[in-house]
Design an enzyme around this catalytic site. Sequence first.
Site, short mmCIF file in Angstrom:
data_model
loop_
_atom_site.label_atom_id
_atom_site.label_comp_id
_atom_site.label_asym_id
_atom_site.label_seq_id
_atom_site.Cartn_x
_atom_site.Cartn_y
_atom_site.Cartn_z
N HIS A 73 -17.16 44.83 24.96
CA HIS A 73 -17.05 43.40 25.21
C HIS A 73 -16.74 42.62 23.95
O HIS A 73 -16.52 41.42 23.99
CB HIS A 73 -18.30 42.85 25.90
CG HIS A 73 -19.58 43.17 25.21
ND1 HIS A 73 -20.09 42.37 24.23
CD2 HIS A 73 -20.43 44.21 25.33
CE1 HIS A 73 -21.22 42.90 23.79
NE2 HIS A 73 -21.46 44.01 24.43
N HIS A 98 -19.65 40.18 15.00
CA HIS A 98 -18.68 40.37 16.09
C HIS A 98 -18.10 39.02 16.46
O HIS A 98 -18.55 37.99 15.93
CB HIS A 98 -19.37 41.02 17.30
CG HIS A 98 -20.47 40.17 17.86
ND1 HIS A 98 -21.78 40.32 17.49
CD2 HIS A 98 -20.45 39.12 18.74
CE1 HIS A 98 -22.51 39.42 18.12
NE2 HIS A 98 -21.73 38.68 18.88
N HIS A 100 -16.17 36.32 19.58
CA HIS A 100 -15.91 35.93 20.98
C HIS A 100 -14.62 35.12 20.97
O HIS A 100 -14.39 34.33 20.06
CB HIS A 100 -17.06 35.07 21.51
CG HIS A 100 -18.39 35.77 21.46
ND1 HIS A 100 -18.90 36.48 22.52
CD2 HIS A 100 -19.31 35.87 20.48
CE1 HIS A 100 -20.08 36.99 22.20
NE2 HIS A 100 -20.36 36.63 20.96
N GLU A 111 -18.26 30.15 22.08
CA GLU A 111 -19.40 30.10 23.00
C GLU A 111 -20.06 28.73 22.91
O GLU A 111 -20.27 28.07 23.92
CB GLU A 111 -20.38 31.22 22.67
CG GLU A 111 -19.74 32.60 22.87
CD GLU A 111 -20.73 33.65 23.27
OE1 GLU A 111 -21.68 33.91 22.50
OE2 GLU A 111 -20.58 34.21 24.38
N HIS A 124 -20.07 35.69 15.12
CA HIS A 124 -21.53 35.81 15.07
C HIS A 124 -21.94 36.86 14.05
O HIS A 124 -21.49 38.00 14.13
CB HIS A 124 -22.09 36.21 16.45
CG HIS A 124 -21.99 35.10 17.44
ND1 HIS A 124 -22.05 35.31 18.79
CD2 HIS A 124 -21.85 33.75 17.26
CE1 HIS A 124 -21.95 34.14 19.42
NE2 HIS A 124 -21.82 33.19 18.51
N THR A 202 -26.27 36.14 23.85
CA THR A 202 -25.34 35.59 24.85
C THR A 202 -24.74 36.68 25.73
O THR A 202 -23.84 36.40 26.51
CB THR A 202 -24.22 34.77 24.18
OG1 THR A 202 -23.42 35.66 23.39
CG2 THR A 202 -24.78 33.66 23.32
ZN LIG Z 1 -22.07 37.02 19.99
#
Ligand SMILES: [Zn+2]
Length: 310
Positions: A73, A98, A100, A111, A124, A202
Site C-alpha cells: 500500500h 513512507h 501517500h 492524508e 510520513h 492511518t
Molecule cells: Zn502513512
Amino acid sequence: QQRLINLFPLLTFSGPDGEKTWPKKYPYCGGVFQSPIDFHNDILQYDSTLLPLELEGYNVSSTDQFMLTNNGHSVRMSLLPTMHIRNLPFQYTAAQLHLHWGNRNRPEGSEHTISGRHFAAELHIVHYNSDKYPDVTTAIDKSDGLAVLAVLIEAGPLNPSYEKIFNHFQNVKYKGEFPGFDIQELLPDRLDEYYRYEGSLTTPPCYPSVLWTVFRHPVKVSQEQLLALETALYCTQANDPTPLEMVNNFRHVQEFDERLVSVSFHQDQQEFSHNTTFPKIIGSLFFFLFVAQWDQESKSTQRLSFDLGE
Ligand SMILES: [Zn+2]
C-alpha cells in the site's frame, strides 16, 4: 522496465474492500482518536510551549544503506536506530518512512488537509518511543508508542533530495538498497511551525498510538517527480495477470469532535480563510465597481462613496 513490486497482502482504500470496511476486521479503525484530520480554524489552538523540533542523527552517512520495499500500500524506506526526535516528552527513535499519494489525473493524495484542501502527496517519518519500548512492533499499539512527522508535498521545481528516493522506483524490482543521505533535506526549512495532535495509524489496524507533528509549510517536488510516484508502483505481484497500480493510497479525513489541535505558530487570516476571505474580496470588488459606476453618473456621490468605503 522493472518496477518495485509488492510482497505483502493487499490493502485497499477504495471499492468494495475499501476503507469503509476496515472497522469490520479492525475495530480500532471505527474507534476514537482517528487520523488523518482536516486542520481548520475552529479546532486550532496556539500553544506557546511547542518548541522547534530537534532532530538527531538525521544526517546519515553515505556508507550506511537505506532499504526500500513495497509493502502493498506504499513504498517504505527503513531508517536507522541512530535517528531520534529529541525534545518530546520521551525519546523517539526512527523506524521507517513512507508516502501517500493520489493518481496522475487527480494528484491530491495527502492524508491531512488544511481548510479542506488536499496537497499532492504526504511523507510520513515513523518513530517509536524508545524510552519505554524495545522496538516499533512493541510500541505500535501503545497510546504513547509512536510519533510521526508528516510533510505535505506540492508541485514545484525538481527536488534533488526526494529524487534520491524516487529514482530507485524504476530500478528496483523487489527490494532496493541505496546510500544514506541527510533525511532532514526531506523536511521543510521551518521546523518550528507545525500542527500537533494525538491520533492514529492511518492504515489498519488504526491503533490510536500516534503523536502527530504535521509541518505547516509544504515541500515542493516537480510534476515529473509526482508522476513517477503516481505511476511507478504496483500493489500486485510481478506475475499477476491483472496488475493493480498503487494509486490513491490515502485515508480520508476523520471526525474530529471535542478535540483540539495545538499549533506552534500564530495563524494569519489569509492562510485559514480560503472559504471566507475570497468571497469577501469578490464582494468588495463588485461593491467598488458598483460605486465607481455610480460615481460617474452622479456628481454628488464622491463623498458618499468615500464614506461607504470606510
Ligand atoms: Zn502513512
